[in-house]
Structure formats: C-alpha cells, structure tokens
Design an enzyme around this catalytic site. Structure first.
Site, PDB file in Angstrom:
ATOM      1  CG  ASP A  94      -2.267   0.676   0.921  1.00 43.39           C
ATOM      2  OD1 ASP A  94      -2.244   1.800   0.383  1.00 43.39           O
ATOM      3  OD2 ASP A  94      -3.327   0.112   1.232  1.00 43.39           O
ATOM      4  CG  HIS A 136      -0.990   1.323  -3.412  1.00 39.03           C
ATOM      5  ND1 HIS A 136      -2.284   1.065  -3.017  1.00 39.03           N
ATOM      6  CD2 HIS A 136      -0.556   0.195  -4.037  1.00 39.03           C
ATOM      7  CE1 HIS A 136      -2.608  -0.167  -3.391  1.00 39.03           C
ATOM      8  NE2 HIS A 136      -1.572  -0.713  -4.013  1.00 39.03           N
TER       9      HIS A 136
END
Length: 518
Positions: free
Chosen positions: A326, A349
């Site tokens: 993430d 991310h």
C-alpha cells in the site's frame, strides 16, 4: 751568596708547603688504616664550595654533583594530608554488568523462535522503565516469539533505548490474538524513546493475508483507473504466499509497530517485514525521526502501508527503503511540518496524503515536503486523496525531485476517493490549496496526471514546473492528462502538455466557513 740563596730558597719552600697543606684534607684529617676520613669541620666547609673544590684530590679532578638543599620548613597551620590511593578494580569489578542495560535473556527469554518470550520482554521493560537513559537489549543471533505487548509510560523515565539486533516474530496461532487487535508491538506515552539496531520485526503477515478474503479489505480507488488490455491481468492477483493455519485469524489485522502519544521518538536501522497491516504507525506524536529504516512486504499484500502518520507533527523521514503493498508513506489528518526526503519507494502505492474527510469528518494537513524520492513499479507516485462530504483543508504541499520508473499514475489529486464499489455523492469537500509539483520525471504506464477536484470546492494554487513524464506501454490502457476543477499555474512547459489545468483562480469559489478552516 750561595748560602743566602739557599736559605731564602729553603724559607720559601717551607711557606709554600704550609700554604699547600692548608688546602689539603690531610692537614685537617686523621688517618684510619689505609683510608682518609674527612673531619666534620672541613666537610661542612667544603660542602659550600663550588667547582673543583667539591671533591678531594683523590678523585683526580672529577667533581661530584651538588647535594640537594633540604626542603624549607613547613608553614604554620594544618598539615595537608595526601588523598588516599584508590586501588585498581579487581577483575570481577571490570566485568560487572552495566546497571543501565537490561537484556531480555537475563529475564528468562529463550530466543529459540518457538518459546513464548512475551513475559520476559514485559519484565525487562518494567525494569528498564525505572532507569533514565536505560537500554533494553534484544541481542543478535536470537529469534524471539513475542505476542501482543504494550511498552507503556507515562511513568517511565526518559530517553530509553530499545536496542534491537535480534529478530522478533509474531505468533501465527489465532489463540494469541483473541477477536483481533489494532497493534502488535505498541509504545505509548514515552519521551525520548529510541528504537535502533540491525534487527528485524517480522509480523508473519502471510497467515493473515491468506486467512482473510480480499472482499474484507478496502480497495484503493485509483485501481479503478487501471484497466488491463486483456483479461490476463487480474485486478487483484492472488497472494503468492501460502501457509498452514492453526485456525482462522481475526478480521482485524494489527499494525506491527505503533507509537502513541509520545515525544521525540526515533526509529533507525531496523527492518519491519510482512506486517499483517500497516508496518510503522505514529499517532498523536510530536518530534518523530525515522532514518536508515526498511520495510519489506510483497507488493500485493493488502493494506500494508509502510509508514502511517496521524495527528503528528514535526516529522522527519529520510534515507529509507520502503517496499510494501500500500502507501509507502501515508499522511493522515492532524499532520503538520512533515519532511520526507531521500526515500526509495516500491513496490507500493506511492506517497499519499489522505484519504481525508471520511464520514463527513474534518481534516487538517499543512506544511508537507516530499523531495528527492525514487519510485519504481508503484501504483501512484505522489497523491492527495479526500472523501466527499469532508471539511477542513490541505495547505502548503511541496512535491519535488521525484524520479518515477514504471509508475502507473505519477501525479494524482482525487477528491472523489472511495474505497468501495460505490459511494454517496456529496457537495462538501476538504479544501486543497498551495500544491506545488516540481522536477517530476520518468516513465508512466497508465496516466501521467490525474486531477479530479470538487465542484463545490475546486483545487487552487496548483503549480507545475519541470514535469517530464514519458509513456511506457506495458499491459494497461493509457490515457492523457486529466483535470477537473483544478486551478493554478504552469511555470514551464510540461511533457506531456497539461493543457487542462485552468490558469488563475476560480470565479465562484465557495468561501470557507468556520467548519472548513483549520
């Protein structure tokens, strides 16, 4: 005449002999056996003379050194007594343990990777907590199985060092976690705490990722923009890790290492890997320093943020490697004065501010600098994401010197963020202003720029300078830059051209009320 001369000569010889005898030791001495001994009066007299007269003629002209004069008499008053001599320490004293170091092995930890060492860590912390600037030592070459634990203040002494050179692993049995916990290793209400060393914290996250189906985990809204060219690429590929479970793990996944309500916290040197959820979290902290730090988890591990910041200020993150599933760094509401530089991010991310304003809440973020970053194979580069219906503001953000490589969406503002399949449309929004992008270069695989701002609260003072992003065709549909309700300035031409950015300010921008200000 001859007789007269003889008498005179004899007289003169006698005179010379008498004078010569007066200078000789023999004239004022007495003979003892075969040796001559100087008389006391002559010795005292000769001791005051210099040069060749310091010694007798028996030394053939070699004189002795002058005798040292006696010390002066002591002055009136008390006599000074020299301090007593301290004997050197014995061998046993040299090897005595440092009373400020508390080794978990001394408190019963086994470090064999299978024995539960939680109680030993608790006991070592209880002892270290009482001593200022103490060290809790987790030695190298040992593997410590530790269950959920809280290293708590506020009554602990300041400046404690958690020296982590060994490995700490999380239990993989559901019985250790009950119905689920928000964190595994927690430090609360401490001042001056430092976690350092060459050791590793391993959350054994695979048992959580496999146990929980994907439907239980929120989506990253930007994944909706990533459309594969064919059906060979799944939106959520299976986790390439398997494990045998001793029972289903709870749905609430813990953060590996969390700090709450602490001042002047430092994390350096260590590695956190395979956290069930977020790896390192700071909540309500002031004065945070993270450097020479590593995060290591698979790129498809769900919701495994590298570093998560919330309600924290005066934060420095630098010289670190963050690989996760993430956001490499997630900056949430209540954060101000955050400086991130010289960080390698990927997979993951990207570096994100938000999501902010969820469930109609107020969010305030300001003075954020992200610079000198290298991103490779990440979903996003630098991103700001807010929910519809929120309030508050994000102000004073600088993204500069960002090198991206095979990044799907390098520059993102999304004020319609939604981690579900569908969310309710709302007009209120967190206000965004003063967002600067400078020297962002490299390759993208989906879309170079995505600015989706609120109809009711457009983004203002968004500036772009030296943006050079080149397409790299991989396995996704590719798109041109996109802007909606985004106002600002292009200081230099961009590659590709971002012609959708509206220059200046909106003509009918909603005036912020008291609920919107921070």
């Amino acid at each position: 005449m001859a007789g007269f001369s003889f008498r005179n000569l004899t007289f003169m010889l006698v005179i010379v002999l008498l004078v010569w005898c007066s200078d000789m030791e023999t004239c004022n001495a007495r003979r003892v056996g075969r040796h001559w001994r100087r008389s006391r009066t002559v010795a005292a007299s000769l001791s005051k003379k210099k040069g060749k007269f310091h010694g007798s003629s028996h030394h053939h002209g070699k004189s002795k050194q002058k005798a040292p004069s006696p010390p002066p008499p002591p002055a009136a008053g008390p006599v000074a007594v020299p301090p007593p001599t301290i004997p050197p320490p014995s061998q046993g004293e040299e090897n005595a343990p440092d009373p400020t170091v508390f080794d978990v092995l001394d408190f019963g930890a086994k470090g064999d990777g299978s024995t539960d060492d939680t109680k030993a860590f608790q006991a070592a912390w209880a002892a270290a907590c009482k001593v200022e600037a103490s060290v809790l030592n987790v030695p190298a070459e040992f593997v410590f199985l530790v269950g959920p634990i809280s290293f708590s203040g506020p009554y602990c002494q300041h400046n404690i060092v958690f020296q982590l050179d060994g490995t700490i692993i999380a239990p993989t049995s559901a019985s250790h976690w009950g119905s689920g916990l928000l964190q595994w290793l927690e430090f609360t209400k401490l001042v001056g705490l430092t976690i350092k060393g060459s050791g590793t914290i391993d959350g054994n996250g695979a048992v959580w990722w496999q146990s929980s189906p994907y439907d239980d985990d929120p989506l990253d809204d930007q994944s909706k923009l990533i459309v594969p060219l064919n059906a060979t690429v799944a939106l959520k590929p299976p986790i390439p890790i398997s494990s045998s479970l001793g029972g289903k793990m709870p749905s609430i996944k813990p953060t590996a290492l969390r700090f709450y309500g602490s001042f002047n916290v430092t994390v350096t040197g260590i590695t956190i890997q395979n956290s069930p959820q977020c790896h390192l979290k700071f909540d309500n902290c002031i004065g945070v320093s993270v450097y020479n730090f590593s995060v290591s988890s698979p790129g498809d591990s769900p919701n495994t943020d590298g570093i998560h910041l919330q309600n924290s200020k005066d934060v420095l993150i630098r010289s670190s490697n963050l690989a996760c599933g993430d956001d490499c760094v997630s900056i949430q509401t209540g954060c101000t004065n955050v400086y991130i530089h010289n960080v390698n991010c990927g997979p993951g991310h990207g570096i994100s501010i938000g999501g902010l304003g969820r469930d109609n809440t107020k969010a305030c973020v300001s003075n954020i600098t992200v610079r000198d970053i290298v991103m490779h194979n990440t979903m996003n580069g630098v991103r700001i994401k807010t929910w519809q219906g929120g309030s508050g503001s994000v102000q004073g953000v600088q993204f500069s010197n960002i090198q991206v490589s095979e990044v799907q969406l390098p520059i993102v503002i999304d004020q319609y963020y939604c981690d579900k399949a569908k969310c309710k449309n709302q007009t209120a929004a967190v206000a965004l202003s003063g967002i600067n992008y400078e020297n962002i270069r490299g390759t993208y695989t989906v879309k170079p720029v995505h600015f989706a701002c609120s109809d009711n609260m457009p983004c203002t003072d968004v500036t772009l300078s030296n943006i050079q992003l080149k397409p790299l065709q991989e396995r996704y549909h590719m798109y041109d830059p996109y802007c909606w309700q985004t106002f600002g300035q292009l200081y230099t031409p961009t590659i590709p051209p971002v012609e959708c950015l509206q220059l200046g300010k909106p003509t009918s921008n909603k005036i912020q009320g008291d609920n919107d200000s921070c």
